[in-house]
Each structure stands twice: as C-alpha cells, then as structure tokens.
Design an enzyme around this catalytic site. Sequence first.
Site, PDB file in Angstrom:
ATOM      1  N   ASN A   1       8.390 -20.563  -3.933  1.00 42.69           N
ATOM      2  CA  ASN A   1       7.557 -19.395  -4.238  1.00 42.69           C
ATOM      3  C   ASN A   1       6.852 -19.700  -5.551  1.00 42.69           C
ATOM      4  O   ASN A   1       7.473 -20.134  -6.504  1.00 42.69           O
ATOM      5  CB  ASN A   1       8.438 -18.148  -4.390  1.00 42.69           C
ATOM      6  N   GLY A   2       5.535 -19.535  -5.587  1.00 43.04           N
ATOM      7  CA  GLY A   2       4.801 -19.747  -6.834  1.00 43.04           C
ATOM      8  C   GLY A   2       3.660 -20.733  -6.641  1.00 43.04           C
ATOM      9  O   GLY A   2       3.201 -20.973  -5.528  1.00 43.04           O
TER      10      GLY A   2
ATOM     11  N   CYS B   1       6.256 -14.907  -2.142  1.00 38.15           N
ATOM     12  CA  CYS B   1       6.950 -15.228  -0.893  1.00 38.15           C
ATOM     13  C   CYS B   1       8.376 -14.673  -0.955  1.00 38.15           C
ATOM     14  O   CYS B   1       8.823 -14.168  -1.975  1.00 38.15           O
ATOM     15  CB  CYS B   1       6.994 -16.745  -0.730  1.00 38.15           C
TER      16      CYS B   1
ATOM     17  N   ARG C   1       7.668  -7.781   1.597  1.00 39.27           N
ATOM     18  CA  ARG C   1       6.930  -8.634   0.645  1.00 39.27           C
ATOM     19  C   ARG C   1       5.671  -9.197   1.300  1.00 39.27           C
ATOM     20  O   ARG C   1       4.834  -9.785   0.630  1.00 39.27           O
ATOM     21  CB  ARG C   1       7.803  -9.786   0.135  1.00 39.27           C
TER      22      ARG C   1
ATOM     23  N   HIS D   1     -27.470  16.184 -16.829  1.00 35.33           N
ATOM     24  CA  HIS D   1     -28.425  16.277 -15.708  1.00 35.33           C
ATOM     25  C   HIS D   1     -27.846  17.035 -14.530  1.00 35.33           C
ATOM     26  O   HIS D   1     -28.282  16.870 -13.395  1.00 35.33           O
ATOM     27  CB  HIS D   1     -28.866  14.863 -15.296  1.00 35.33           C
TER      28      HIS D   1
ATOM     29  N   LYS E   1      -4.211   1.044   4.973  1.00 34.29           N
ATOM     30  CA  LYS E   1      -4.300   0.017   3.935  1.00 34.29           C
ATOM     31  C   LYS E   1      -5.536  -0.858   4.145  1.00 34.29           C
ATOM     32  O   LYS E   1      -6.158  -1.291   3.190  1.00 34.29           O
ATOM     33  CB  LYS E   1      -3.042  -0.869   3.943  1.00 34.29           C
TER      34      LYS E   1
ATOM     35  N   LYS F   1      -8.453   7.237  -7.202  1.00 35.01           N
ATOM     36  CA  LYS F   1      -6.986   7.216  -7.153  1.00 35.01           C
ATOM     37  C   LYS F   1      -6.433   8.629  -7.015  1.00 35.01           C
ATOM     38  O   LYS F   1      -5.502   8.887  -6.255  1.00 35.01           O
ATOM     39  CB  LYS F   1      -6.465   6.546  -8.429  1.00 35.01           C
TER      40      LYS F   1
ATOM     41  N   GLU G   1      -7.261  10.078  -3.451  1.00 33.54           N
ATOM     42  CA  GLU G   1      -6.523   9.517  -2.297  1.00 33.54           C
ATOM     43  C   GLU G   1      -5.015   9.730  -2.411  1.00 33.54           C
ATOM     44  O   GLU G   1      -4.302   9.601  -1.418  1.00 33.54           O
ATOM     45  CB  GLU G   1      -6.864   8.047  -2.099  1.00 33.54           C
TER      46      GLU G   1
ATOM     47  N   TRP H   1       3.588 -16.230   1.608  1.00 33.45           N
ATOM     48  CA  TRP H   1       2.331 -15.524   1.333  1.00 33.45           C
ATOM     49  C   TRP H   1       1.395 -16.613   0.817  1.00 33.45           C
ATOM     50  O   TRP H   1       1.478 -17.014  -0.342  1.00 33.45           O
ATOM     51  CB  TRP H   1       2.560 -14.429   0.304  1.00 33.45           C
TER      52      TRP H   1
ATOM     53  N   GLU I   1     -13.112   4.837 -10.339  1.00 34.54           N
ATOM     54  CA  GLU I   1     -11.835   4.359  -9.794  1.00 34.54           C
ATOM     55  C   GLU I   1     -10.715   5.348 -10.106  1.00 34.54           C
ATOM     56  O   GLU I   1      -9.886   5.637  -9.257  1.00 34.54           O
ATOM     57  CB  GLU I   1     -11.512   2.974 -10.337  1.00 34.54           C
TER      58      GLU I   1
END
Length: 617
Positions: free
Chosen positions: A101-102, A2, A27, A510, A612, A491, A494, A75, A487
């Site tokens: 926050n937390g 947050c 944030r 193969h 996103k 990365k 993109e 958040w 993955e």
Amino acid sequence: MCGIVGYVGPQQAEGVVVEGLRRMEYRGYDSAGIALVHDGAIAARKRAGKLANLEKALAEDPLPRACTGIGHTRWATHGAPTDRNAHPHLGAGHRVAVVHNGIIENFAALRAGLERDGHELESETDTEVAAHLLESAVQSGATLTEAMQQVCRRLEGAFTLVALDCHDPDRVVAARRSSPLVVGVGDGETFLASDVSAFIAHTRDALELGQDQVVTISRDAVEVSDFDGRPARADSYRAYHVDWDLSAAEKGGYDWFMRKEIHEQPAAITDSMLGRHDAEGALQLDELRITEGELRAVDKIILVGCGTANYASMVAKYAIEHWTRIPCEVELAHEFRYRDPILTRDTLVVAISQSGETADTLMAIRHARQQRSKVLAICNTNGSTIPRESDAVIYTHAGPEIGVASTKGFMTQLVACYLLGLYLAQVRGTKYGDEIAQIVRELDRMPAHVQRLLDAADEVNALAEELSGTRSVLFLGRHTGFPIALEGALKLKELAYIHAEGFAAGELKHGPIALVEDRLPVFCVVPPRGRDQLHDKMVSGIQEVRARGARTIVLAEEGDDEVTRYADDLIRLPVVPTLLQPMVAVVPLQLFACELASRKGHDVDQPRNLAKSVTVE
Ligand code: AGP
C-alpha cells in the site's frame, strides 16, 4: 489506500485473509489477490474487479490448505486495475510474495537496475520491484526480515509492504513508512492489516507500529525492528485494546466516512504531491501523456466539471491564468457542448472528476475530442472511464472517497490543478524555476496547515451546534474565496438540506443583500492581506451585511486584526498565498456542514436524493 491482510496461525489462512479483505471492502478497490505458503511453495490467486471476482476464482479452483497467507485489495496508483497488476506480486523465482500500500517514488530507477541485471518484470506496478528485490536478498542468504530491512533502506516514498517466503512458512514480515499497518495479537495466531477492522473478529489486542519499522510475526511472537535491523524500543510502537465495533473500525473510529475523509486531507495532499517534483521544486508529471511541444502550443484552456469539481475548476482558473497567462474558461460540463464551444487543436480541455464516471463530464470530453482538442483528466479513480477516454491524466491520490459529499477529493483536485498550472508555467517559461519552487514549497506545507485547522475542529463543531436550527446561511468570498463560498454552500445544501447560497461579495449590492435579515448567519472568507484591494473590499462587504443584522462568521488569516471588529465569530486560517488559500479556507466549511448535518440526525455519508457518482446525464 489499499487493503492489506497477513496471517500466521492454526486457522485456514485463505478464509481468514479473504474475510479480512471483505471487512476492508469499504476502502474501495479495483482488484484483489491472495498468496499462501503450502508445501514449500507459494499458491497465489488474483483478479481485477471486486472481491467477489477473486472469491469466484477461488471457489472454481481452490488453493491448497495453508496456515500462512497474505492478501490485498488494490486502489490503483501505478498501472491500470488488471489481473496482471493486481497484488500479490512474486519475485523472479516465485519464492517471495509481496503486497503493498502506498507509492514507491524511486521505483523506476530500481526497476531499471533490476532489468539491467536480467530481471523480467510482468506488471506496471511499483510493488513488483519490491518483490524482486526481496527475493534477490533472500536468495543471497538473508532471512526475510533481513531482506525487508535491506530493501526498505533503498525505497523512497510512502509504503506498507507485507511479504512471505515459501522457504520460511511460519513467518510473515512487514514494514511501514507513512502508511498504515497494525498487528493483531491473538492466542496462538497473529495478524497484520491496514486497519483493525480486518481482524477484530479474532482479536482486539493490537499493536500500532511506528515510522520506518519492520515487524516479523509468527504464531506466538511479534518482533519489531528498525530499517537498520536494531530492535525497536518498546515506546516506539503502541499496544492497545480495540474498543470499536466493526462499523466504527471501518471509519477509523469516526462517526462518518465524510468526517474521516476530512481528517485524511493532510495525508491526501501529501500523497498527491508525492513524486511530482524534484528536490529543487521542478515539476515532473510522468503520467501527463501530452508533449511539452503540445503544451507550449495551447492557446486556451477550458475546465469542465460538475458540482464540487466545477468549483475546483473556478479556483484553477485564477491560478493557471496568473501563472501561465493562458486564457481559461470554466464551464459546467452539462452546459459545455450545448453552447457550441469554440474548440481547436490548440484548446486544452481539462476534465475534473473524482469518480471519473460522471456522465455529463464524460459527454463533454467526448465532444471536445471530436473537435480534435486535447483532453486532460484530473481524476481520483485509476482506470475509470473519463481518464481512459482522455489524452492524459493527473491522478489525485486521495484514496477512495466513500462519503457522497466530496472533501478530500476536492482538496486533491486543487492540488492537481495547481500542479498543472505550475507545470505549464515551467514548460512555457512564464515563471522562473525559483518562483515555481517557492510555490511548491508552499504546497508541501499545506498538510501541516490543514492539520492545524483539523486540530481546532471543536470550535467549528460548537458553532454548528449553536446554529443547528438555522434555516438559511449565506457564504461570501472574493477572488479565490468566491468558489470556496460556493463550495461551502453546496456542502450545507447537500448535507443539512437547508437554504445555503454562495456569492461573490462584490455581487451583494446588486441584489442578494436583500436576503440579509436579523441574525442571518453569513460566512465571510477574507482574502489574505497580500493584495489589499481585495482585502479592504471584502471588509466593506462584511460591514454591509453586519449593518443589516447578519451574524458574521469571518474566516481570516492569523494576524489579520482589521476584521476582528466586524466578526461575530472569527475562524483563524493559517497565513498562505492568496491563490492557495482555498486549501485552508474550505476546511472549516467542510467541518461545519458535516457537524450541522450530523446534529440534525441526517445520514451524512448518504444524503437524501444524492449518489456518489452521477452516471446519468
Ligand atoms: C460534491 O460534494 C458532490 N458529491 C457532487 O457535486 C460531485 O462533486 C459532482 O457530482 C462531480 O462528481 P465527480 O467529481 O465524481 O465527477
């Protein structure tokens, strides 16, 4: 993650606080609020949604003028993003206001105690518990500083608390444990914030507080103590001058949000593990609204997701099947409902999504629920559509992920998948408690392992600089290394816009080995030596590509000297169990893609053609 602001000074607190919240808008948040001290009382306003909603409410019904105030952008972790759950939260008598926050891990027990004492709490949050505890302490004669010290001694978890007492209008008091808090020291005014971007328009002189400290600010003074009330030693907190501009401040001094988020992964792992197991390692997934009986009846699991989330699903399959012996299928969400999947009431569909808004994944779970299957979401965005439409959710606590390329989102998806697999094993008895506890201990060690890799980022960055002109890269892996190869390739695609392809190493002969040519960079993720048939076969694969001229960039655990002779470049990984190796193997690949794209002059945070969250099918 947050955003928090506090202010004491000659300026209008509302303007300073709201401006500070706006400067921390990056944030990410789902609600915002402010509290001021005026004429011996608290004046507060809070709204769900973007900061603009709060600003509109303030414009329509202004708060009184005040010189002391606190503010918050939330958040959500505990409780959906609603007006009621937004911060600030007030004590029973509306004398104390708190923003936080937390995660306060023991809030449920503290809340039960307050309710036994007759307190009525309005929200679903852990923060309101702190507000009631602080107000009870000041009502009993403690100063707000003393109250903060007393309350912090009772809290478990990671938290930053900022509070004001309308009977003490010239001070704001805050405390931190494993959560960010900085002090801005101005000329006749003082600021508190989650990061310096909130106040560098007013002052660049800052104090970074230490662990388990309480700070009391007034216009001309900053007093720091520990949770026992002892004055803090001067070397326990750090005074510094902020040289960053605002853009750098938002990124914590990093050049890209993505790089910042890669480096936030140790904290994201820690936060995603918080409160989810007891001291003995037994799992406790409170938000999992599926009964143990229903979980014991599950006879098949289908993991659905897109892109990086799909690769997290692939890793999950290895772990969940091994720990629970439940058959797991992995399905690209956009393929799922068109293949007429076999779904029953005993099928558990696990939808993995960082944003919780991916249309393909949303359509997949709607189809699954129409077929009467149970749906469990693994999601990083509290209150988003996919968890709202699921039967249950495991939230990852990575904090807002701003970079389009997912990094900490992926890492915490892995954590959540492992926790789900272990919980299923615990409920179904397919693993003993001590076996589960051992794996939980390994997970709790992961933040330190990842941090060590981040501390060695310069080696990977140098490799990226050397290869910045390459036009193609291959990635090889076996077992859980295979999804990581995919993955790593994603990365690079993109971010660097170059041909990058991941393969199961056993697949090379193969066909794909025809791609190998002189000096072609090939990343090779080598399994730990614990299961030799895997390790030896991977070494053979490395030899095959090297014999054809490839430049082998080998990721192998420390002490694995068998691979050294076949590695043109060697990236050492911490020694971890095979099923958990993805958490360390992915980090160098994230760093490589970020650095190579940065050197190519690309916008790492906003790569071309990408969004996103893909909210269209
Ligand atoms: C990953 O770097 C990409 N941004 C993309 O593949 C992403 O993982 C995918 O679109 C799924 O998004 P979600 O996790 O928000 O559902």
